[in-house]
Design an enzyme around this catalytic site. Structure first.
Site, PDB file in Angstrom:
ATOM      1  N   LYS A  11       4.227  -1.199  13.421  1.00 48.63           N
ATOM      2  CA  LYS A  11       3.603  -2.155  12.507  1.00 48.63           C
ATOM      3  C   LYS A  11       4.441  -3.431  12.403  1.00 48.63           C
ATOM      4  O   LYS A  11       5.581  -3.475  12.877  1.00 48.63           O
ATOM      5  CB  LYS A  11       3.424  -1.488  11.149  1.00 48.63           C
ATOM      6  CG  LYS A  11       2.453  -0.307  11.186  1.00 48.63           C
ATOM      7  CD  LYS A  11       2.337   0.345   9.828  1.00 48.63           C
ATOM      8  CE  LYS A  11       1.372   1.508   9.824  1.00 48.63           C
ATOM      9  NZ  LYS A  11       1.259   2.114   8.481  1.00 48.63           N
ATOM     10  N   TYR A  51      -9.112   2.052   9.942  1.00 46.11           N
ATOM     11  CA  TYR A  51      -8.934   2.595   8.595  1.00 46.11           C
ATOM     12  C   TYR A  51     -10.273   2.760   7.880  1.00 46.11           C
ATOM     13  O   TYR A  51     -10.367   2.541   6.677  1.00 46.11           O
ATOM     14  CB  TYR A  51      -8.003   1.682   7.790  1.00 46.11           C
ATOM     15  CG  TYR A  51      -6.589   1.648   8.289  1.00 46.11           C
ATOM     16  CD1 TYR A  51      -5.764   2.774   8.224  1.00 46.11           C
ATOM     17  CD2 TYR A  51      -6.050   0.485   8.823  1.00 46.11           C
ATOM     18  CE1 TYR A  51      -4.451   2.744   8.687  1.00 46.11           C
ATOM     19  CE2 TYR A  51      -4.728   0.439   9.278  1.00 46.11           C
ATOM     20  CZ  TYR A  51      -3.949   1.572   9.207  1.00 46.11           C
ATOM     21  OH  TYR A  51      -2.646   1.538   9.656  1.00 46.11           O
ATOM     22  N   PHE A  59      -6.327  -0.337  -2.607  1.00 47.14           N
ATOM     23  CA  PHE A  59      -5.166  -0.882  -1.899  1.00 47.14           C
ATOM     24  C   PHE A  59      -5.513  -1.445  -0.520  1.00 47.14           C
ATOM     25  O   PHE A  59      -4.663  -2.013   0.157  1.00 47.14           O
ATOM     26  CB  PHE A  59      -4.065   0.174  -1.746  1.00 47.14           C
ATOM     27  CG  PHE A  59      -4.507   1.419  -0.998  1.00 47.14           C
ATOM     28  CD1 PHE A  59      -4.542   1.451   0.393  1.00 47.14           C
ATOM     29  CD2 PHE A  59      -4.891   2.550  -1.695  1.00 47.14           C
ATOM     30  CE1 PHE A  59      -4.944   2.575   1.080  1.00 47.14           C
ATOM     31  CE2 PHE A  59      -5.295   3.697  -1.013  1.00 47.14           C
ATOM     32  CZ  PHE A  59      -5.328   3.711   0.371  1.00 47.14           C
ATOM     33  N   ARG A  87       4.326  12.813  14.778  1.00 44.99           N
ATOM     34  CA  ARG A  87       4.156  12.707  13.316  1.00 44.99           C
ATOM     35  C   ARG A  87       5.405  13.227  12.603  1.00 44.99           C
ATOM     36  O   ARG A  87       5.836  12.657  11.598  1.00 44.99           O
ATOM     37  CB  ARG A  87       2.901  13.435  12.858  1.00 44.99           C
ATOM     38  CG  ARG A  87       1.639  12.644  13.211  1.00 44.99           C
ATOM     39  CD  ARG A  87       0.381  13.268  12.671  1.00 44.99           C
ATOM     40  NE  ARG A  87       0.299  13.266  11.228  1.00 44.99           N
ATOM     41  CZ  ARG A  87      -0.005  12.218  10.472  1.00 44.99           C
ATOM     42  NH1 ARG A  87      -0.219  11.043  11.036  1.00 44.99           N
ATOM     43  NH2 ARG A  87      -0.103  12.331   9.169  1.00 44.99           N
ATOM     44  N   THR A  93       4.541   9.477   5.159  1.00 49.79           N
ATOM     45  CA  THR A  93       3.954   8.138   5.038  1.00 49.79           C
ATOM     46  C   THR A  93       4.693   7.310   3.994  1.00 49.79           C
ATOM     47  O   THR A  93       4.993   6.146   4.208  1.00 49.79           O
ATOM     48  CB  THR A  93       2.461   8.249   4.673  1.00 49.79           C
ATOM     49  OG1 THR A  93       1.805   9.012   5.689  1.00 49.79           O
ATOM     50  CG2 THR A  93       1.818   6.891   4.562  1.00 49.79           C
ATOM     51  N   ARG A 104      10.528   6.633   9.670  1.00 48.05           N
ATOM     52  CA  ARG A 104      10.282   6.027   8.355  1.00 48.05           C
ATOM     53  C   ARG A 104      11.459   6.234   7.403  1.00 48.05           C
ATOM     54  O   ARG A 104      11.758   5.363   6.598  1.00 48.05           O
ATOM     55  CB  ARG A 104       8.996   6.581   7.764  1.00 48.05           C
ATOM     56  CG  ARG A 104       7.763   6.126   8.536  1.00 48.05           C
ATOM     57  CD  ARG A 104       6.518   6.771   8.003  1.00 48.05           C
ATOM     58  NE  ARG A 104       5.327   6.286   8.685  1.00 48.05           N
ATOM     59  CZ  ARG A 104       4.282   7.054   8.931  1.00 48.05           C
ATOM     60  NH1 ARG A 104       4.253   8.327   8.555  1.00 48.05           N
ATOM     61  NH2 ARG A 104       3.225   6.546   9.551  1.00 48.05           N
ATOM     62  N   ASN A 118       5.822   0.881   6.199  1.00 48.31           N
ATOM     63  CA  ASN A 118       6.370   2.137   6.718  1.00 48.31           C
ATOM     64  C   ASN A 118       6.532   2.195   8.231  1.00 48.31           C
ATOM     65  O   ASN A 118       6.524   3.261   8.824  1.00 48.31           O
ATOM     66  CB  ASN A 118       5.565   3.328   6.195  1.00 48.31           C
ATOM     67  CG  ASN A 118       4.134   3.343   6.676  1.00 48.31           C
ATOM     68  OD1 ASN A 118       3.703   2.477   7.429  1.00 48.31           O
ATOM     69  ND2 ASN A 118       3.387   4.333   6.249  1.00 48.31           N
ATOM     70  N   HIS A 121       2.517   3.702  12.657  1.00 49.95           N
ATOM     71  CA  HIS A 121       1.328   4.538  12.467  1.00 49.95           C
ATOM     72  C   HIS A 121       1.358   5.572  13.577  1.00 49.95           C
ATOM     73  O   HIS A 121       1.719   5.261  14.715  1.00 49.95           O
ATOM     74  CB  HIS A 121       0.038   3.725  12.591  1.00 49.95           C
ATOM     75  CG  HIS A 121      -1.161   4.595  12.845  1.00 49.95           C
ATOM     76  ND1 HIS A 121      -1.804   5.267  11.827  1.00 49.95           N
ATOM     77  CD2 HIS A 121      -1.792   4.941  13.992  1.00 49.95           C
ATOM     78  CE1 HIS A 121      -2.798   5.970  12.342  1.00 49.95           C
ATOM     79  NE2 HIS A 121      -2.813   5.793  13.654  1.00 49.95           N
ATOM     80  N   GLU A 132      -8.881   6.190  17.933  1.00 52.02           N
ATOM     81  CA  GLU A 132      -8.004   5.057  17.673  1.00 52.02           C
ATOM     82  C   GLU A 132      -7.586   4.348  18.964  1.00 52.02           C
ATOM     83  O   GLU A 132      -7.512   3.125  18.996  1.00 52.02           O
ATOM     84  CB  GLU A 132      -6.774   5.532  16.903  1.00 52.02           C
ATOM     85  CG  GLU A 132      -7.099   6.005  15.495  1.00 52.02           C
ATOM     86  CD  GLU A 132      -5.938   6.691  14.802  1.00 52.02           C
ATOM     87  OE1 GLU A 132      -4.855   6.868  15.417  1.00 52.02           O
ATOM     88  OE2 GLU A 132      -6.107   7.060  13.622  1.00 52.02           O
TER      89      GLU A 132
END
Length: 138
Positions: A11, A51, A59, A87, A93, A104, A118, A121, A132
């Site tokens: 990100k 998303y 948010f 993951r 997250t 993270r 964070n 993804h 995705e």
């Protein structure tokens, strides 16, 4: 438990803070393959598709703003159990709950504007990964 693919997005905060190489290094040290990698800027259409389950959340506008703060590095990685393993490598997250030693936990933090960024993804299932990947690599 066969070969699978996952989408990883470094990100804007991960890019601006110089963590692209660390994410790639961690992937390669686990023996995963990078099938594709590109630097891109998120469009509103991509974010709405990606998303889709969060569009109605209060948010969401803040999330869109965050994801459009700067460039993103999109990666397709492959290997056995890559979805679940990456993951775990990424961590929780919420960066305040992410264990040290995870991406993270090591690099995520709260910022003075109150937005929690964070770093990465990662797809949460093989099915979501394929959907995705189609959004970011068409």
């Amino acid at each position: 438990m066969g070969q699978e693919r996952t989408l990883i997005l470094v990100k804007p905060d991960g890019v601006s803070q110089g963590h692209i190489g660390e994410v790639i290094t961690r992937l390669e040290r686990k023996g995963y393959q990078i099938e594709a990698l590109k630097v891109t800027y998120a469009t509103r259409a991509q974010l709405d598709q990606h998303y889709q389950d969060k569009i109605d959340k209060p948010f969401y506008p803040e999330m869109v703003k965050y994801m459009q703060e700067g460039p993103i590095v999109a990666i397709i990685a492959s290997g056995i159990s890559v979805v679940d393993v990456f993951r775990r490598m990424a961590g929780q997250t919420n960066v305040l709950e992410a264990d040290f030693g995870t991406i993270r936990g090591d690099f995520g933090r709260q910022w003075s504007d109150g937005v929690m960024r964070n770093v990465v993804h990662s797809s949460d299932s093989v099915e979501h990964a394929e959907r995705e990947i189609g959004i970011w690599f068409n």
